[in-house]
Design a protein around this motif. Structure first.
Motif, short mmCIF file in Angstrom:
data_model
loop_
_atom_site.label_atom_id
_atom_site.label_comp_id
_atom_site.label_asym_id
_atom_site.label_seq_id
_atom_site.Cartn_x
_atom_site.Cartn_y
_atom_site.Cartn_z
N CYS A 1 51.18 -81.20 82.91
CA CYS A 1 52.23 -80.92 81.94
C CYS A 1 52.19 -79.50 81.40
O CYS A 1 53.17 -79.00 80.87
N GLY A 2 51.04 -78.84 81.45
CA GLY A 2 50.98 -77.45 80.99
C GLY A 2 50.68 -77.27 79.52
O GLY A 2 50.61 -76.13 79.05
N ASN B 1 54.97 -90.25 81.59
CA ASN B 1 55.26 -88.82 81.38
C ASN B 1 54.40 -88.31 80.25
O ASN B 1 54.00 -89.06 79.38
N ALA B 2 54.14 -87.03 80.24
CA ALA B 2 53.43 -86.43 79.12
C ALA B 2 53.76 -84.95 79.04
O ALA B 2 54.29 -84.38 79.99
N GLY B 3 53.45 -84.36 77.90
CA GLY B 3 53.72 -82.93 77.77
C GLY B 3 53.50 -82.44 76.36
O GLY B 3 53.24 -83.23 75.45
N GLY B 4 53.61 -81.14 76.19
CA GLY B 4 53.45 -80.54 74.88
C GLY B 4 54.78 -80.01 74.38
O GLY B 4 55.61 -79.58 75.16
N GLN C 1 58.99 -84.30 81.64
CA GLN C 1 58.18 -84.12 80.42
C GLN C 1 59.11 -84.14 79.23
O GLN C 1 59.25 -83.14 78.54
N VAL D 1 56.52 -74.67 78.01
CA VAL D 1 55.51 -74.71 76.96
C VAL D 1 54.23 -73.98 77.36
O VAL D 1 53.56 -73.35 76.56
N GLY D 2 53.86 -74.05 78.64
CA GLY D 2 52.64 -73.41 79.13
C GLY D 2 52.67 -71.90 79.05
O GLY D 2 51.63 -71.25 79.02
N ILE E 1 51.61 -77.51 67.92
CA ILE E 1 52.04 -78.17 69.15
C ILE E 1 51.96 -79.69 68.98
O ILE E 1 50.99 -80.20 68.41
N SER F 1 47.67 -75.07 78.89
CA SER F 1 47.94 -73.65 79.11
C SER F 1 48.63 -73.01 77.91
O SER F 1 48.42 -71.84 77.61
N LEU G 1 46.73 -75.04 67.40
CA LEU G 1 46.68 -76.50 67.55
C LEU G 1 47.67 -77.20 66.61
O LEU G 1 48.25 -78.22 66.96
N LEU H 1 49.86 -70.98 71.37
CA LEU H 1 50.15 -71.88 70.26
C LEU H 1 48.87 -72.29 69.57
O LEU H 1 47.87 -72.57 70.21
N SER I 1 51.66 -83.15 70.89
CA SER I 1 51.20 -83.63 72.17
C SER I 1 51.90 -84.96 72.42
O SER I 1 51.77 -85.88 71.63
N GLY I 2 52.66 -85.04 73.51
CA GLY I 2 53.53 -86.20 73.69
C GLY I 2 53.20 -87.01 74.93
O GLY I 2 52.74 -86.48 75.94
N ALA J 1 47.34 -88.49 73.02
CA ALA J 1 48.62 -89.12 72.68
C ALA J 1 48.80 -90.46 73.40
O ALA J 1 49.33 -91.41 72.83
N ARG K 1 59.55 -70.73 72.33
CA ARG K 1 59.34 -71.69 71.23
C ARG K 1 60.65 -71.96 70.48
O ARG K 1 60.64 -72.19 69.27
#
Ligand SMILES: Cc1cc2nc3c(=O)[nH]c(=O)nc-3n(C[C@H](O)[C@H](O)[C@H](O)COP(=O)(O)OP(=O)(O)OC[C@H]3O[C@@H](n4cnc5c(N)ncnc54)[C@H](O)[C@@H]3O)c2cc1C
Ligand code: SF4
Ligand code: SF4
Lengths: 69, 395
Positions: A11-12, B259-262, B44, B159-160, B178, A15, B175, B173, B180-181, B236, B285
């Motif tokens: 998901c990145g 699915n996951a992501g920030g 994501q 996001v990366g 962000i 990073s 902590l 970013l 976390s999803g 998460a 952002r």
């Protein structure tokens, strides 16, 4: 830092928080480049717990089993 | 594929595709590259989008990717007090639940049709720098190593976000900035209504965030949540498993996708341009920090960035000064709004579960018809003056 490829969802997020920009997330794996300061932020943000000091997989097993008990 | 382009866009999400489309439309030679071999995958995202941005950018909704229409919202407090809002009454908005696997591809196709070159399976690994300024992108892909020279690079890498950092803009970013999803696409579940988006609050459910159920169709929904980095006591996905387990209508369901992501909730970057560089979407952002919604902002910012990039190329001036037009225009369009959302998020994460319950109770007694958001807040403040100091940031 170690990434468990079977758990990682690519998901990145890691990073995005790495203060020294050494995490490369490709379409198949995560590559920690030279310069990691072991700050641990990536491990804290990972939504699935796939990255950490040591072996993320064994840590997750322990945590999971502790919760079940 | 050429070796030299006017503009190279890194990332083919909503921001990148809209940027590439607008660049091509403006008459510049543009290449959009993405590390993904299949655009839109892995998802994501909760896949909720307002119809407004589609109208603005003249994209006709298509049932292949606009799966479901929603017009109502249910907010649930930690102890289970429900607040229902039919959006027609408050804001007059209709939303879609998308299939981003198809939507993201569709946007890339729009860019390609406009004349943009597209390269998938191509990971950018660095920028080419000439005389101290951005001069192109290098990387590695399915076809091996590549180098493309260009006058402008548009960083739409999500996001990366590494591209802007290679150019010297710090996008890292913190902590606390962000979410976390994690999300399951679930089938064989029940929910109140197919047109209602459900939101669940509580620090045990989703520390510093919320859980959502977005209906995608018959007995099918995106069930997910976001937790604030630094606040969460574990990944998460553990919170999500616990949430699903707790809900009788979800527990029996089956998970057909993980699915996951920030989500960046820092508020936009202070600076989104440099000589030869524009930053758009999640990379910049440009996200609603309260809801975590970023598709619409990414698309709008991408569209402006592409237009400005094409103009700058045709004028032969791709300096930071010339590119500032992009920054000025996106800030005019959404800067204030994003700031307000950020304030509201900061208020929300400061509330205890008890505060949230009190708020919900007061809200559940409000008649929403014909009341504005500020009117709504006034009612709340009257009911709970002690919450005043926490909520004052919203007024
Ligand atoms: C769990 C979750 C739920 C969400 N729910 C919603 C929602 O319901 N509604 C909403 O509006 N928003 C939601 N969002 C936010 C939304 O997904 C993003 O705001 C949106 O995708 C931003 O678009 P983008 O084009 O900026 O970035 P992205 O869509 O992330 O696209 C970035 C692209 O860049 C590519 N890329 C990255 N690095 C490189 C590289 N080095 N080389 C080549 N290519 C690269 C990636 O492969 C990707 O395709 C959610 C996010 C998460 C994590
Ligand atoms: S945050 Fe976790 S799941 Fe996401 S790319 Fe990094 S290691 Fe993989
Ligand atoms: S531990 Fe810190 S420095 Fe090392 S990869 Fe993770 S975030 Fe980057």
């Amino acid at each position: 830092m170690r990434v468990d490829a079977a758990m990682c969802i690519l998901c990145g997020a890691c990073s995005g928080v790495c203060p020294v920009n050494v995490i490369e997330v490709s379409s198949t794996h995560v590559n920690i480049q030279e310069g990691c300061t072991r700050c641990g932020l990536c491990a804290k943000v990972c939504p699935v717990g796939a990255i950490g000091f040591g072996d993320p997989r064994s840590k997750r097993v322990k945590r999971f089993q502790r919760r079940q008990a | 594929m050429k070796e030299k382009y006017d503009v190279v866009v890194v990332g083919a999400g909503p921001a990148g595709s809209m940027a590439a489309r607008a660049t091509a439309r403006g008459g510049a030679r543009v290449l959009m590259l993405d590390k993904r071999r299949e655009l839109g995958v892995p998802v994501q995202c909760g896949e909720a989008l307002n119809e407004g941005v589609l109208k603005e950018l003249k994209i006709a909704p298509d049932p292949r990717w606009a799966l479901n229409k929603t017009n109502a919202v249910k907010l649930v407090s930690p102890s289970g007090i429900e607040v229902r809002i039919v959006e027609k009454e408050v804001m007059g908005k209709i939303g879609y639940i998308l299939d981003r696997k198809i939507f993201d591809k569709h946007l890339a196709i729009l860019a390609a049709k406009e004349g943009a070159d597209v390269m998938v399976g191509a990971l950018a690994t660095g920028l080419m720098i000439k005389d101290g300024r951005v001069a192109g992108v290098k990387g590695v892909g399915v076809g091996g190593k590549f180098e493309f020279f260009s006058d402008i690079v548009i960083a739409a890498d999500g996001v990366g976000s590494r591209v802007a950092r290679w150019a010297g803009l710090n996008t890292a970013l913190k902590l606390v900035d962000i979410e976390s999803g994690a999300q399951f696409q679930m089938v064989d579940i029940d929910f109140e209504s197919q047109t209602m988006m459900e939101f669940y609050f509580g620090n045990k459910i989703a520390a510093g965030g919320y859980a959502w159920v977005f209906p995608k169709g018959d007995h099918m929904a995106n069930v997910g949540l976001g937790v604030l980095g630094g606040r969460a006591e574990g990944p998460a996905i553990d919170y999500l498993r616990a949430f699903v387990e707790k809900m009788p209508n979800l527990r029996k369901g089956k998970i057909i996708e993980i699915n996951a992501g920030g989500v960046p909730v820092s508020g936009p970057l202070e600076r989104t341009v440099k000589d030869g560089l524009l930053v758009v979407g999640d990379a910049a952002r440009q996200v609603n920090a309260l809801t975590g919604g970023g598709i619409d902002h990414a698309m709008r910012a991408g569209d402006i960035a592409g237009e400005v990039a094409a103009k700058a190329v045709s004028e032969g001036d791709t300096s930071e000064k010339r590119l500032m037009e992009y920054e000025k225009r996106w800030r005019e369009l959404m800067g204030k709004r994003l700031e307000r959302y950020l304030k509201a998020k900061n208020v929300l994460v400061s509330l205890t579960d008890d505060d949230l319950d009190k708020l919900a109770k007061a809200l559940s007694e409000v008649k929403f018809e014909g009341i504005s958001l500020t009117g709504m807040l006034r009612v709340l403040l009257k009911a709970h003056p002690k919450l005043l100091w926490k909520l004052r940031g919203l007024m």
